[in-house]
Design a protein around this motif. Structure first.
Motif, PDB file in Angstrom:
ATOM      1  N   PRO A  17       0.824  -1.207   0.000  1.00  0.00           N
ATOM      2  CA  PRO A  17       0.000   0.000   0.000  1.00  0.00           C
ATOM      3  C   PRO A  17       0.860   1.259   0.000  1.00  0.00           C
ATOM      4  O   PRO A  17       1.941   1.290   0.595  1.00  0.00           O
ATOM      5  N   GLN A  18       0.387   2.288  -0.684  1.00  0.00           N
ATOM      6  CA  GLN A  18       1.080   3.569  -0.743  1.00  0.00           C
ATOM      7  C   GLN A  18       0.245   4.603   0.005  1.00  0.00           C
ATOM      8  O   GLN A  18      -0.905   4.837  -0.347  1.00  0.00           O
ATOM      9  N   LEU A  19       0.819   5.186   1.046  1.00  0.00           N
ATOM     10  CA  LEU A  19       0.115   6.219   1.792  1.00  0.00           C
ATOM     11  C   LEU A  19       0.200   7.535   1.039  1.00  0.00           C
ATOM     12  O   LEU A  19       1.278   7.953   0.621  1.00  0.00           O
ATOM     13  N   ILE A  20      -0.946   8.188   0.876  1.00  0.00           N
ATOM     14  CA  ILE A  20      -0.990   9.458   0.168  1.00  0.00           C
ATOM     15  C   ILE A  20      -1.413  10.584   1.110  1.00  0.00           C
ATOM     16  O   ILE A  20      -0.787  11.626   1.157  1.00  0.00           O
ATOM     17  N   GLU A  21      -2.473  10.354   1.875  1.00  0.00           N
ATOM     18  CA  GLU A  21      -3.004  11.401   2.740  1.00  0.00           C
ATOM     19  C   GLU A  21      -2.626  11.247   4.198  1.00  0.00           C
ATOM     20  O   GLU A  21      -2.864  12.155   4.992  1.00  0.00           O
ATOM     21  N   TYR A  22      -2.043  10.127   4.593  1.00  0.00           N
ATOM     22  CA  TYR A  22      -1.759   9.857   5.991  1.00  0.00           C
ATOM     23  C   TYR A  22      -0.306   9.461   6.192  1.00  0.00           C
ATOM     24  O   TYR A  22       0.340   8.931   5.290  1.00  0.00           O
ATOM     25  N   ALA A  23       0.200   9.693   7.391  1.00  0.00           N
ATOM     26  CA  ALA A  23       1.592   9.374   7.704  1.00  0.00           C
ATOM     27  C   ALA A  23       1.774   7.921   8.112  1.00  0.00           C
ATOM     28  O   ALA A  23       2.874   7.395   8.056  1.00  0.00           O
ATOM     29  N   GLU A  24       0.708   7.249   8.552  1.00  0.00           N
ATOM     30  CA  GLU A  24       0.822   5.864   8.993  1.00  0.00           C
ATOM     31  C   GLU A  24      -0.492   5.132   8.799  1.00  0.00           C
ATOM     32  O   GLU A  24      -1.537   5.740   8.623  1.00  0.00           O
ATOM     33  N   PHE A  25      -0.408   3.822   8.802  1.00  0.00           N
ATOM     34  CA  PHE A  25      -1.606   2.988   8.813  1.00  0.00           C
ATOM     35  C   PHE A  25      -1.374   1.859   9.800  1.00  0.00           C
ATOM     36  O   PHE A  25      -0.252   1.610  10.234  1.00  0.00           O
ATOM     37  N   LEU A  26      -2.444   1.198  10.159  1.00  0.00           N
ATOM     38  CA  LEU A  26      -2.377   0.153  11.168  1.00  0.00           C
ATOM     39  C   LEU A  26      -3.109  -1.072  10.663  1.00  0.00           C
ATOM     40  O   LEU A  26      -4.276  -0.986  10.279  1.00  0.00           O
ATOM     41  N   TRP A  27      -2.419  -2.211  10.613  1.00  0.00           N
ATOM     42  CA  TRP A  27      -3.042  -3.472  10.231  1.00  0.00           C
ATOM     43  C   TRP A  27      -3.630  -4.115  11.480  1.00  0.00           C
ATOM     44  O   TRP A  27      -2.950  -4.228  12.491  1.00  0.00           O
ATOM     45  N   LEU A  28      -4.863  -4.543  11.421  1.00  0.00           N
ATOM     46  CA  LEU A  28      -5.507  -5.199  12.549  1.00  0.00           C
ATOM     47  C   LEU A  28      -6.057  -6.545  12.127  1.00  0.00           C
ATOM     48  O   LEU A  28      -6.720  -6.660  11.101  1.00  0.00           O
ATOM     49  N   ALA A  29      -5.788  -7.549  12.930  1.00  0.00           N
ATOM     50  CA  ALA A  29      -6.444  -8.843  12.757  1.00  0.00           C
ATOM     51  C   ALA A  29      -7.820  -8.745  13.412  1.00  0.00           C
ATOM     52  O   ALA A  29      -8.075  -7.829  14.208  1.00  0.00           O
ATOM     53  N   ALA A  30      -8.675  -9.666  13.109  1.00  0.00           N
ATOM     54  CA  ALA A  30     -10.033  -9.627  13.664  1.00  0.00           C
ATOM     55  C   ALA A  30     -10.027  -9.582  15.189  1.00  0.00           C
ATOM     56  O   ALA A  30     -10.803  -8.849  15.794  1.00  0.00           O
ATOM     57  N   HIS A  31      -9.129 -10.324  15.812  1.00  0.00           N
ATOM     58  CA  HIS A  31      -9.098 -10.341  17.274  1.00  0.00           C
ATOM     59  C   HIS A  31      -8.529  -9.051  17.871  1.00  0.00           C
ATOM     60  O   HIS A  31      -8.563  -8.864  19.075  1.00  0.00           O
ATOM     61  N   GLU A  32      -8.022  -8.145  17.035  1.00  0.00           N
ATOM     62  CA  GLU A  32      -7.485  -6.869  17.504  1.00  0.00           C
ATOM     63  C   GLU A  32      -8.433  -5.687  17.274  1.00  0.00           C
ATOM     64  O   GLU A  32      -8.140  -4.573  17.703  1.00  0.00           O
ATOM     65  N   LEU A  33      -9.544  -5.924  16.611  1.00  0.00           N
ATOM     66  CA  LEU A  33     -10.446  -4.825  16.275  1.00  0.00           C
ATOM     67  C   LEU A  33     -10.931  -4.060  17.498  1.00  0.00           C
ATOM     68  O   LEU A  33     -11.163  -2.856  17.433  1.00  0.00           O
ATOM     69  N   HIS A  34     -11.064  -4.744  18.621  1.00  0.00           N
ATOM     70  CA  HIS A  34     -11.555  -4.085  19.836  1.00  0.00           C
ATOM     71  C   HIS A  34     -10.506  -3.174  20.476  1.00  0.00           C
ATOM     72  O   HIS A  34     -10.808  -2.444  21.414  1.00  0.00           O
TER      73      HIS A  34
END
Length: 57
Positions: A17-34
């Protein structure tokens, strides 16, 4: 940093993925959504995501 927006994306194998508008992103597994402070308007969508994510949560 704006942490109010959340997106679900699906990548092809080996795609980066290429970030255009944001400085970072966060990958979450289903068990981390909370672990993220979701906006109230997103609660129903987030609750439904685990069955589509396929990681057993």
């Amino acid at each position: 940093m704006d942490r109010g927006r959340r997106y679900a994306i699906f990548l092809h194998p080996h795609e980066v993925p290429q970030l255009i508008e944001y400085a970072e992103f966060l990958w979450l597994a289903a068990h981390e959504l909370h672990t993220v402070p979701w906006l109230p308007a997103d609660a129903a969508i987030v609750a439904a995501l685990p069955k589509f994510m396929g990681d057993g949560a």
